[in-house]
Write a protein that holds these residues in place. Sequence first.
Motif, PDB file in Angstrom:
ATOM      1  N   ILE A 124     -20.176  18.076  -3.386  1.00  0.00           N
ATOM      2  CA  ILE A 124     -20.659  17.510  -4.641  1.00  0.00           C
ATOM      3  C   ILE A 124     -22.045  18.065  -4.943  1.00  0.00           C
ATOM      4  CG2 ILE A 124     -21.283  15.380  -5.856  1.00  0.00           C
ATOM      5  CD1 ILE A 124     -19.454  13.956  -3.671  1.00  0.00           C
ATOM      6  N   ASP A 125     -22.121  18.822  -6.019  1.00  0.00           N
ATOM      7  CA  ASP A 125     -23.387  19.433  -6.425  1.00  0.00           C
ATOM      8  C   ASP A 125     -23.775  18.813  -7.758  1.00  0.00           C
ATOM      9  OD1 ASP A 125     -25.086  21.529  -7.822  1.00  0.00           O
ATOM     10  OD2 ASP A 125     -24.909  22.428  -5.828  1.00  0.00           O
ATOM     11  N   PRO A 169     -33.548  21.509  -5.779  1.00  0.00           N
ATOM     12  CA  PRO A 169     -32.781  20.536  -4.989  1.00  0.00           C
ATOM     13  C   PRO A 169     -33.749  19.582  -4.305  1.00  0.00           C
ATOM     14  CG  PRO A 169     -32.938  22.627  -3.828  1.00  0.00           C
ATOM     15  CD  PRO A 169     -33.690  22.807  -5.110  1.00  0.00           C
ATOM     16  N   ASN A 212     -33.763  15.986  -1.346  1.00  0.00           N
ATOM     17  CA  ASN A 212     -33.021  15.092  -0.448  1.00  0.00           C
ATOM     18  C   ASN A 212     -31.651  15.656  -0.073  1.00  0.00           C
ATOM     19  OD1 ASN A 212     -35.143  13.364  -0.655  1.00  0.00           O
ATOM     20  ND2 ASN A 212     -34.071  11.755  -1.798  1.00  0.00           N
ATOM     21  N   VAL A 213     -31.606  16.931   0.205  1.00  0.00           N
ATOM     22  CA  VAL A 213     -30.337  17.610   0.475  1.00  0.00           C
ATOM     23  C   VAL A 213     -29.648  16.983   1.695  1.00  0.00           C
ATOM     24  CG1 VAL A 213     -29.258  19.831   0.974  1.00  0.00           C
ATOM     25  CG2 VAL A 213     -31.288  19.714  -0.500  1.00  0.00           C
ATOM     26  N   ALA A 214     -28.423  16.555   1.512  1.00  0.00           N
ATOM     27  CA  ALA A 214     -27.626  15.943   2.578  1.00  0.00           C
ATOM     28  C   ALA A 214     -28.256  14.662   3.122  1.00  0.00           C
ATOM     29  CB  ALA A 214     -27.370  16.944   3.710  1.00  0.00           C
ATOM     30  N   LYS A 215     -29.207  14.098   2.387  1.00  0.00           N
ATOM     31  CA  LYS A 215     -29.921  12.913   2.883  1.00  0.00           C
ATOM     32  C   LYS A 215     -30.080  11.841   1.815  1.00  0.00           C
ATOM     33  CE  LYS A 215     -33.166  15.502   5.726  1.00  0.00           C
ATOM     34  NZ  LYS A 215     -32.994  16.724   4.917  1.00  0.00           N
ATOM     35  N   ILE A 232     -18.080  13.678   2.490  1.00  0.00           N
ATOM     36  CA  ILE A 232     -18.649  14.431   1.385  1.00  0.00           C
ATOM     37  C   ILE A 232     -19.932  15.142   1.799  1.00  0.00           C
ATOM     38  CG2 ILE A 232     -17.740  12.821  -0.351  1.00  0.00           C
ATOM     39  CD1 ILE A 232     -20.724  11.776  -0.519  1.00  0.00           C
ATOM     40  N   VAL A 233     -20.197  16.238   1.087  1.00  0.00           N
ATOM     41  CA  VAL A 233     -21.503  16.882   1.144  1.00  0.00           C
ATOM     42  C   VAL A 233     -22.115  16.669  -0.228  1.00  0.00           C
ATOM     43  CG1 VAL A 233     -22.741  19.046   1.450  1.00  0.00           C
ATOM     44  CG2 VAL A 233     -20.619  18.622   2.726  1.00  0.00           C
ATOM     45  N   THR A 281     -25.498  17.271  -2.727  1.00  0.00           N
ATOM     46  CA  THR A 281     -26.804  17.863  -3.003  1.00  0.00           C
ATOM     47  C   THR A 281     -27.239  17.523  -4.422  1.00  0.00           C
ATOM     48  OG1 THR A 281     -26.188  19.730  -1.604  1.00  0.00           O
ATOM     49  CG2 THR A 281     -28.171  19.979  -2.927  1.00  0.00           C
ATOM     50  N   HIS A 319     -29.934  17.706  -7.561  1.00  0.00           N
ATOM     51  CA  HIS A 319     -30.945  18.633  -8.084  1.00  0.00           C
ATOM     52  C   HIS A 319     -31.624  18.001  -9.295  1.00  0.00           C
ATOM     53  CE1 HIS A 319     -27.853  21.162  -6.190  1.00  0.00           C
ATOM     54  NE2 HIS A 319     -28.770  22.075  -6.005  1.00  0.00           N
ATOM     55  N   ASP A 372     -22.706  27.394  -6.124  1.00  0.00           N
ATOM     56  CA  ASP A 372     -23.000  26.664  -7.348  1.00  0.00           C
ATOM     57  C   ASP A 372     -24.366  27.148  -7.845  1.00  0.00           C
ATOM     58  OD1 ASP A 372     -24.162  24.324  -8.913  1.00  0.00           O
ATOM     59  OD2 ASP A 372     -22.116  23.606  -8.606  1.00  0.00           O
ATOM     60  N   LEU A 422     -31.306  29.297  -9.430  1.00  0.00           N
ATOM     61  CA  LEU A 422     -31.164  28.632  -8.134  1.00  0.00           C
ATOM     62  C   LEU A 422     -29.689  28.702  -7.758  1.00  0.00           C
ATOM     63  CD1 LEU A 422     -31.882  26.629  -5.766  1.00  0.00           C
ATOM     64  CD2 LEU A 422     -31.419  24.789  -7.386  1.00  0.00           C
ATOM     65  N   TYR A 475     -22.620  26.578  -0.132  1.00  0.00           N
ATOM     66  CA  TYR A 475     -22.061  25.709   0.899  1.00  0.00           C
ATOM     67  C   TYR A 475     -21.090  26.512   1.770  1.00  0.00           C
ATOM     68  CZ  TYR A 475     -23.757  22.259  -2.468  1.00  0.00           C
ATOM     69  OH  TYR A 475     -24.544  21.534  -3.331  1.00  0.00           O
ATOM     70  N   TYR A 490     -37.287  23.073   0.634  1.00  0.00           N
ATOM     71  CA  TYR A 490     -36.279  23.664  -0.242  1.00  0.00           C
ATOM     72  C   TYR A 490     -36.954  24.428  -1.366  1.00  0.00           C
ATOM     73  CZ  TYR A 490     -33.954  19.758   2.061  1.00  0.00           C
ATOM     74  OH  TYR A 490     -33.515  18.862   2.986  1.00  0.00           O
ATOM     75  N   PRO A 491     -36.351  25.474  -1.843  1.00  0.00           N
ATOM     76  CA  PRO A 491     -36.999  26.286  -2.882  1.00  0.00           C
ATOM     77  C   PRO A 491     -36.844  25.664  -4.266  1.00  0.00           C
ATOM     78  CG  PRO A 491     -34.896  27.243  -2.314  1.00  0.00           C
ATOM     79  CD  PRO A 491     -35.068  26.049  -1.407  1.00  0.00           C
ATOM     80  N   GLU A 536     -30.344  23.768   4.770  1.00  0.00           N
ATOM     81  CA  GLU A 536     -30.181  22.443   5.372  1.00  0.00           C
ATOM     82  C   GLU A 536     -28.800  22.437   6.039  1.00  0.00           C
ATOM     83  OE1 GLU A 536     -31.207  19.728   6.968  1.00  0.00           O
ATOM     84  OE2 GLU A 536     -32.692  19.619   5.359  1.00  0.00           O
ATOM     85  N   ASP A 549     -25.676  19.871   6.943  1.00  0.00           N
ATOM     86  CA  ASP A 549     -25.076  18.544   6.842  1.00  0.00           C
ATOM     87  C   ASP A 549     -24.221  18.343   8.085  1.00  0.00           C
ATOM     88  OD1 ASP A 549     -24.252  16.152   4.908  1.00  0.00           O
ATOM     89  OD2 ASP A 549     -22.431  16.890   5.891  1.00  0.00           O
ATOM     90  N   THR A 608     -20.381  17.044   8.233  1.00  0.00           N
ATOM     91  CA  THR A 608     -19.285  17.930   7.831  1.00  0.00           C
ATOM     92  C   THR A 608     -19.452  19.332   8.388  1.00  0.00           C
ATOM     93  OG1 THR A 608     -20.495  18.549   5.847  1.00  0.00           O
ATOM     94  CG2 THR A 608     -18.996  16.672   5.642  1.00  0.00           C
ATOM     95  N   ILE A 615     -25.971  24.487   4.073  1.00  0.00           N
ATOM     96  CA  ILE A 615     -26.312  24.564   2.655  1.00  0.00           C
ATOM     97  C   ILE A 615     -27.479  25.526   2.513  1.00  0.00           C
ATOM     98  CG2 ILE A 615     -27.029  23.232   0.624  1.00  0.00           C
ATOM     99  CD1 ILE A 615     -25.977  20.713   2.236  1.00  0.00           C
ATOM    100  N   MET A 635     -30.029  27.598  -0.038  1.00  0.00           N
ATOM    101  CA  MET A 635     -30.548  27.563  -1.399  1.00  0.00           C
ATOM    102  C   MET A 635     -31.479  28.741  -1.606  1.00  0.00           C
ATOM    103  SD  MET A 635     -31.297  23.537  -0.938  1.00  0.00           S
ATOM    104  CE  MET A 635     -31.316  23.843   0.843  1.00  0.00           C
TER     105      MET A 635
END
Lengths: 345, 345, 345, 345
Positions: A174-175, A202, A204-207, A228-229, A231, A233, B175, B242, B246, B280-281, B297, B299, B302, B306, B308
Amino acid sequence: MKVGILGATGYTGIELVRILSKHPNAKISYLSSKHFESQLISEVYPGLQGICDLILEGDDFKKAVATCDIIFSTLPHELTFEIAQMVMDAGKRLIDLGSAFRFDDFNVFKKWYGSNDDIEYDKFNKVYGLTELNREKIKNAQIVGNPGCYPTSVILALAPVLKNRVVSDKNIIIDSKSGVSGAGHEPKFSNLYSECNENTKPYNVAKHRHIPEIGQELSKIMQEEVKIVFTPHLVPMTRGILSTIYCNLGSDITLNEVYDLYQEFYKNDYFIKILNPGKYPSTKSVVGSNYCQIGFEIDEHTNTLIIMSVIDNLVKGASGQAVQNMNLMFGLPENKGLDIIRIFP
Amino acid sequence: MKVGILGATGYTGIELVRILSKHPNAKISYLSSKHFESQLISEVYPGLQGICDLILEGDDFKKAVATCDIIFSTLPHELTFEIAQMVMDAGKRLIDLGSAFRFDDFNVFKKWYGSNDDIEYDKFNKVYGLTELNREKIKNAQIVGNPGCYPTSVILALAPVLKNRVVSDKNIIIDSKSGVSGAGHEPKFSNLYSECNENTKPYNVAKHRHIPEIGQELSKIMQEEVKIVFTPHLVPMTRGILSTIYCNLGSDITLNEVYDLYQEFYKNDYFIKILNPGKYPSTKSVVGSNYCQIGFEIDEHTNTLIIMSVIDNLVKGASGQAVQNMNLMFGLPENKGLDIIRIFP
Amino acid sequence: MKVGILGATGYTGIELVRILSKHPNAKISYLSSKHFESQLISEVYPGLQGICDLILEGDDFKKAVATCDIIFSTLPHELTFEIAQMVMDAGKRLIDLGSAFRFDDFNVFKKWYGSNDDIEYDKFNKVYGLTELNREKIKNAQIVGNPGCYPTSVILALAPVLKNRVVSDKNIIIDSKSGVSGAGHEPKFSNLYSECNENTKPYNVAKHRHIPEIGQELSKIMQEEVKIVFTPHLVPMTRGILSTIYCNLGSDITLNEVYDLYQEFYKNDYFIKILNPGKYPSTKSVVGSNYCQIGFEIDEHTNTLIIMSVIDNLVKGASGQAVQNMNLMFGLPENKGLDIIRIFP
Amino acid sequence: MKVGILGATGYTGIELVRILSKHPNAKISYLSSKHFESQLISEVYPGLQGICDLILEGDDFKKAVATCDIIFSTLPHELTFEIAQMVMDAGKRLIDLGSAFRFDDFNVFKKWYGSNDDIEYDKFNKVYGLTELNREKIKNAQIVGNPGCYPTSVILALAPVLKNRVVSDKNIIIDSKSGVSGAGHEPKFSNLYSECNENTKPYNVAKHRHIPEIGQELSKIMQEEVKIVFTPHLVPMTRGILSTIYCNLGSDITLNEVYDLYQEFYKNDYFIKILNPGKYPSTKSVVGSNYCQIGFEIDEHTNTLIIMSVIDNLVKGASGQAVQNMNLMFGLPENKGLDIIRIFP
């Protein structure tokens, strides 16, 4: 009916004011604000002059509960638990736009939100307020945990294919892209115009705290654990969320069949619009409105279903859905006071 | 050295003018424009007044080739094939910012670009111009097929983990979010301010022409066929890409090890910056510059990596990389004339 | 009542669709579009799916007039003159959002709009449709020349002080800032996202076609010739106009007295909001709504009154005011279907 | 030469870092920041990674003065007066980007800035740093009061016509539009993305602190008191100022003669560009660069000269001009390290 809004000057608060000011069955009777206590709301937001000129009150939650039939809270969970108890005791109703009542398992909440609250969570008569999926339960709930903005966009997009088991429960990617109002009405560096403008990033990636909320609801729909994954933005616009979701198709299915499945699933849902095959949603098509638009594409080389959904994060993703739930709770047509067309351009 | 820019008034064209006007070893000698022929470029773009005041010429490609040491072309492929032949015959050099020379297999090009060109593709002494990966070949190439903007952001992000086989070649989900300048300097409805502003939208989902370009290069890196899903989006900003990518981690690897692997891979690359684990960029960190920033990052639920990456689509994603390649082709330091810091805020 | 919209896919056209779709007394019966003829309007603008799904017809103006009680035209003046004749003959009503019917003197129109039309201008039963100033005449008009967006913002701001002769009629300086939607839904270079974004620019300085319209109306209010300087600017936002107006105060008057004068002048006007002394308007306070907000300041060193007014150029500056006029023409409350709160943030 | 930047993380601070990092004669040796003390500047601004990785120091101004040849200060005036004394004592140089040293009369400063400082203002060997007008004095100054952003755009635009007395000194109307970075790097509500985006608003009308600065300098140029009306506005962009200025033409003069007068006045000024009659400047033509572009129009009906000037508020309006002054003070060519072309689009 008389409504109170606790935390009325944040973005979801004033969006409630925008919608409820014109709701034919609601009368705004109580507004609170910590920052702007004792000012007129129309001084803080001059666009409300002549439309809503109430004084912003402070923390007198008892008064709020006593004088209102329903309370909308946008406050931190510690306060919301207090208010919820008062609401229960007084036999009133509460719609919480925060995260306090979104979870089945209090331990999940405590872990992800770093909470030390020691309360009897299960005593609350509460429902997860994703209207389209929990309509019947919401009607009789005393407390509604209004969904997060990202979860709303994601769960609505995935429910039909998970329910019908046409995609795998593994590695759903899920992006999501959100406008900056989603970050709240808080004066901090990362929310400044010059930092956010002309910038996509992006975070809080994966958090992100919406992960357990999404996982919980998707798992209930599929009746097994969905992984789920996620991310999120920030993109440089004020309103709108686009979630682009990637799933492995478990079975042979055509784009038209996917379309039919969504149409069937949401055939009675006023605010859900399924786009014709080949059309993709854009956030601007829903901004200012309570609609959710969903489109999809199949990547045949990899057998991937790509689902794209858009909502206005402050309307269907927050205050609009809250009013939709209020309508249900008071026996009104779901779209009462919400039948607003998007602003375009 | 004398340089010519064919198609100088599009966005990649004027970006070449911006960079090359201050390049200590280059002298802009020829500019062409179909739309603005015979006007001064500084009339079309007043910001260039006193900086570059050349007259925009028309289609006299012979003159361009005759008077310049190197030609940059931003023209459609039909014209570029013509020009390439002239360049070959004259023993000059060509950097094509279009798609004509990015492919190994002409049939792939013809299929994705709907081309009916009937040419002997292999006679051209050409190289795919992703500088960091093809540096040695570029030095001696007569014709460089400058990479697309999305492929640049994606291939740089994936090369280290594909080369080292720490991720699976299956179902790599890409993405990407691009600023609107990537859609070109073309007056059409979908590029209008009021349509793009406050709007995020996917387009060409699973059908974008950069898919075969990305697939070709990733497969060469991994030495087997790599399958990707690619969804481009337009976000409301002028510059910047950007790409959020994944991949399934094939092996046990920590975030720090991933970081080390990237640092090692790009240790000699001036324009590639690897961000510390946990950072993260954001596109704004590179806008106006030729840098690419990469972060990542993991995850753990899973086992997904990830990645970026951010670039300025008009610089590292087009004109900046073209000048980087020109520097290589003429024996200059790679960052000559390109040592520009991003604009912030 | 049945309404037709000629030129329904331009920005003022779709804004009419937005407003009229939810108007309790109106039924959209006819939509035309040259560019998108025979498509569904909800295909062109997916945000209208399920809300307005009419087919866009072509140039059959006869049919439009025959089947509708009132026509809104956003077409060029040549066509509008034709349609107006049909409307007159059929005893229907017309609101023209173009410039054809805004002038008292046809020669002024011809000069500023480069028109060669040879028509009997005075035979049309027409009124300049600035609702607040011409309310009574509009009620009975067959044809309404709906005001331009800039003139609406300027005339509303100046009427009270000109009428009461507290400012000089000499050298009124009007500096207006408009969102880009004011430049129309036209695919040309100057309207492209990447040209307008992050850019503020004056245009048509001292030459804009709204100058004679503003001059005509202000002179009627003051009953002598009023001379203005008018500079329009484009700023990077979609909607909104701010006009900052500088006048020489002819008499001793305090800020509070100016405030009282405006309050009195507009005491019966639902959509005009006067801001308290010391408060200045911002465009975001009215976007999406039909309101006009007016604030002011006095510069004592130079005895200058600075008046600032904001409107949404597509609502009060065009389609909203048109519906306000329609309401008047059909004996409805002025705010029927228009009681929309601004979007914020 | 060794340079120190006090207050390096504000917008003018990091703009100094951007420019000075690539200045061939400067070496950044000292950076301070109250908010981010002891972090790397490239942690705070990741776009600087590998370009400038100094640690941000705290308030050790003595060390700064001791180790640097020249200090740039962006600090509040109280601190700047302290630092200035140290600089004087040490025989070093100071360029102050704040307001402390912009005034001839300390009482004017105290009144407008609400200062209670009790210092001997005249002991400082200081110059108002508008480079083009005070070039010779700046060369030998020990302390330069770098001009404000609005004053730079206004004074450059008016100097030629005031000096040559072709306009009246009465009622000069200045309507300025600024990008939001001009409001500084401060986390407050009014600077938030969602408040500023899609919003144009006036502020500090007739009360802005740049009024006395502009008045002082214009009066010196004209050698009599010049009265101005000044209204600043925030428009939704990050960088850029457009000032639109309205003056009464005192004499018969044509547009071409005005053009010639400006050309002559600025014939030796590298960074000032006069636009041809009929062309108007736009902010995007100078963003990222140290240029100022000036255009004009005559409104013949009112005999008004309209002058329009654009600068990048952070470059020519602040840090760029500061470096231009530094170059002068150290005998370098004025454009050394500043020869940067605008970013477009």
